[in-house]
Design an enzyme around this catalytic site. Structure first.
Site, PDB file in Angstrom:
ATOM      1  N   GLY A   1       0.818  -1.206   0.000  1.00 21.42           N
ATOM      2  CA  GLY A   1       0.000   0.000   0.000  1.00 21.42           C
ATOM      3  C   GLY A   1       0.856   1.262   0.000  1.00 21.42           C
ATOM      4  O   GLY A   1       0.524   2.242  -0.660  1.00 21.42           O
ATOM      5  N   THR A   2       1.948   1.218   0.735  1.00 18.05           N
ATOM      6  CA  THR A   2       2.826   2.389   0.812  1.00 18.05           C
ATOM      7  C   THR A   2       3.368   2.746  -0.569  1.00 18.05           C
ATOM      8  O   THR A   2       3.375   3.914  -0.966  1.00 18.05           O
ATOM      9  CB  THR A   2       3.993   2.101   1.792  1.00 18.05           C
ATOM     10  OG1 THR A   2       3.432   1.815   3.070  1.00 18.05           O
ATOM     11  CG2 THR A   2       4.934   3.285   1.896  1.00 18.05           C
TER      12      THR A   2
ATOM     13  N   GLN B   1      -7.699   0.374   3.725  1.00 20.79           N
ATOM     14  CA  GLN B   1      -8.540  -0.238   4.765  1.00 20.79           C
ATOM     15  C   GLN B   1      -9.974  -0.473   4.295  1.00 20.79           C
ATOM     16  O   GLN B   1     -10.718  -1.187   4.954  1.00 20.79           O
ATOM     17  CB  GLN B   1      -8.563   0.639   6.026  1.00 20.79           C
ATOM     18  CG  GLN B   1      -7.232   0.720   6.748  1.00 20.79           C
ATOM     19  CD  GLN B   1      -6.797  -0.602   7.387  1.00 20.79           C
ATOM     20  OE1 GLN B   1      -7.578  -1.548   7.518  1.00 20.79           O
ATOM     21  NE2 GLN B   1      -5.536  -0.681   7.775  1.00 20.79           N
TER      22      GLN B   1
ATOM     23  N   SER C   1      -3.947  -2.828  -0.599  1.00 21.58           N
ATOM     24  CA  SER C   1      -2.826  -3.623  -0.089  1.00 21.58           C
ATOM     25  C   SER C   1      -3.285  -5.050   0.202  1.00 21.58           C
ATOM     26  O   SER C   1      -4.338  -5.254   0.825  1.00 21.58           O
ATOM     27  CB  SER C   1      -2.290  -2.974   1.193  1.00 21.58           C
ATOM     28  OG  SER C   1      -1.303  -3.789   1.778  1.00 21.58           O
ATOM     29  N   GLY C   2      -2.459  -6.017  -0.219  1.00 22.82           N
ATOM     30  CA  GLY C   2      -2.839  -7.417  -0.080  1.00 22.82           C
ATOM     31  C   GLY C   2      -2.998  -7.894   1.354  1.00 22.82           C
ATOM     32  O   GLY C   2      -3.952  -8.608   1.679  1.00 22.82           O
ATOM     33  N   HIS C   3      -2.067  -7.474   2.230  1.00 21.25           N
ATOM     34  CA  HIS C   3      -2.082  -8.095   3.567  1.00 21.25           C
ATOM     35  C   HIS C   3      -3.217  -7.609   4.460  1.00 21.25           C
ATOM     36  O   HIS C   3      -3.381  -8.110   5.577  1.00 21.25           O
ATOM     37  CB  HIS C   3      -0.711  -7.978   4.251  1.00 21.25           C
ATOM     38  CG  HIS C   3      -0.348  -6.611   4.749  1.00 21.25           C
ATOM     39  ND1 HIS C   3      -0.310  -6.311   6.080  1.00 21.25           N
ATOM     40  CD2 HIS C   3       0.026  -5.493   4.103  1.00 21.25           C
ATOM     41  CE1 HIS C   3       0.085  -5.053   6.235  1.00 21.25           C
ATOM     42  NE2 HIS C   3       0.287  -4.532   5.032  1.00 21.25           N
TER      43      HIS C   3
ATOM     44  N   CYS D   1       4.655   3.404  22.186  1.00 24.12           N
ATOM     45  CA  CYS D   1       5.545   2.391  21.624  1.00 24.12           C
ATOM     46  C   CYS D   1       4.832   1.231  20.940  1.00 24.12           C
ATOM     47  O   CYS D   1       5.346   0.656  20.001  1.00 24.12           O
ATOM     48  CB  CYS D   1       6.428   1.810  22.714  1.00 24.12           C
ATOM     49  SG  CYS D   1       7.003   3.028  23.847  1.00 24.12           S
TER      50      CYS D   1
END
Ligand code: PLP
Length: 391
Positions: free
Chosen positions: A71-72, A178, A198-200, A324
């Site tokens: 996707g990025t 998304q 995006s695939g994942h 974090c």
């Protein structure tokens, strides 16, 4: 301990059907799709079939789909192409709540001299469309506004934005990473020029994505080299993952409606169960316009990370909007843009479901969470309160 995986906006489990479809292309069918011989040619044909499945999922033409690595890359390619193809115009409009794949690229373009408008959102995560319309000017080259937000699930009025931009010489890109596979996305109805997926996020493996580019849209490749993808994205194809993405798209389309309903029913049960059991908890983001699988809840006066660690001890995976745990030291830029108070941002947890989430798993979270919240609130310097669970 069985894992309860409620972090599907981060990544999804590859579907068994996807793995089966990919397997031959990791073993026997290893030919290069660009080769002249039959061995490579048969791989090429299967890539084209996968392209058809991805196109069908968003009602595009197969020729409008470019496979990328994620996707990025799709987002970066769309933005870069838009500025390269119209260098005279220097203004870009985006929102404050985009994924870093868009936001940080806009910061990069800003440092290179482009003027960037970062549209605000209100406390429900919604855009002010009047402000959007007012921000468009003669110098605007590109509007990049996400389809649905990864942290809250809030869906933006992409169709309305596309209609407004239709007769102007302005490219419209949407990051639909998304949205695709979770809600109907139709690029014939919603006239975007470019769309990232995006695939994942849809039960295909990591490391594969796609960019839709409407036929006739000015396009400049980001990766320049060989003639793969009709010279729009150079580099030997990630064949097995492309096949996997094709299968994932086929499955997503076949089950879209039934999964949308079953997943949202579970999400709603989770949300209601948690709100009923945990005082000082509230949902972030507009409930009326939201992805079916996402809920983002602030448990005030406790740290999101502390909740995540406790959930993790019970085998429950979620993510938090702060610090974090999300891989960054900053509290969520999305929740801050919505003006959520400090105590809410730091105590926010995102639960994101998938077709594999079961009712029993949801009940397990509802049973465990009140104890965690109670314990952490008692340790909290901000205040103590009691947890009441309905019978
Ligand atoms: N855009 C959105 C809205 C996302 O949620 C993500 C990933 O979380 C991305 C882009 C980046 O996708 P990828 O991980 O495939 O690079």
């Amino acid at each position: 301990m069985n894992v309860v995986y409620l972090d599907n906006n981060a990544t999804t489990r590859p579907a068994p059907e996807v793995l089966d479809a990919m397997n031959p292309f990791l073993t026997d069918c290893y030919g290069n799709p660009s080769s002249m011989h039959t061995f490579g040619g048969q791989v090429h044909r299967r890539i084209e079939e996968a392209r058809e499945h991805v196109a069908r999922l968003i009602n595009a033409d197969p020729g409008e789909i470019i496979f990328t690595s994620c996707g990025t890359e799709s987002d970066n390619t769309a933005l870069m192409s838009a500025v390269e193809s119209n260098p005279r115009k220097r203004h870009i409009i985006t929102t404050r709540v985009e994924h870093p794949a868009v936001l940080n690229f806009c910061h990069h373009l800003g440092r290179k001299g482009h003027r960037i408008t970062y549209l605000p959102v209100d406390s429900r995560g919604l855009l002010d469309m009047n402000l959007f319309r007012k921000s468009v000017d003669e110098d605007t080259a590109l509007v990049s506004i996400m389809y649905a937000n990864n942290e809250t699930g809030v869906i933006f009025p992409v169709g309305e934005i596309a209609d407004f931009l239709a007769d102007r010489d302005i490219l419209f890109h949407t990051d639909a990473v998304q949205a695709v596979g979770k809600i109907p996305v139709d690029v014939r109805m919603t006239k975007v020029d470019m769309l990232s997926l995006s695939g994942h996020k849809i039960h295909a493996p990591k490391g594969i994505g796609a960019l839709y580019v409407r036929k006739g849209t000015r396009f400049y490749p980001y990766l320049i080299g060989g003639h793969q993808e009709h010279s729009r994205r150079a580099g030997t194809e990630n064949v097995a993952s492309i096949i996997g993405l094709g299968k994932a798209a086929e499955l997503a389309l076949a089950h879209l409606e039934e999964e949308r309903l079953s997943v949202s029913r579970r999400r709603d049960r989770l949300e209601q169960g948690l709100l009923a059991c945990c005082p000082n908890a509230g949902v972030n983001g507009d409930s009326g316009s939201r992805l079916p699988n996402t809920t983002n809840i602030s448990f005030e006066y406790i740290e999101g990370e502390a909740i995540l660690l406790r959930l993790d001890e019970h085998g429950i995976c979620a993510s938090s909007g702060s610090a974090c745990s999300s891989g960054s030291l900053e509290p969520s830029h999305v929740l801050r843009a919505m003006g959520i108070p400090y105590t809410g941002v730091h105590g926010s947890i995102r639960f994101s479901l998938s077709r594999y989430t079961t009712g029993d798993e949801i009940e397990r979270v509802i049973a465990i969470m009140p104890g965690i919240v109670k314990e952490l609130r008692q340790l909290s310097p901000f205040g103590r309160d009691t947890i009441t669970c309905p019978k």
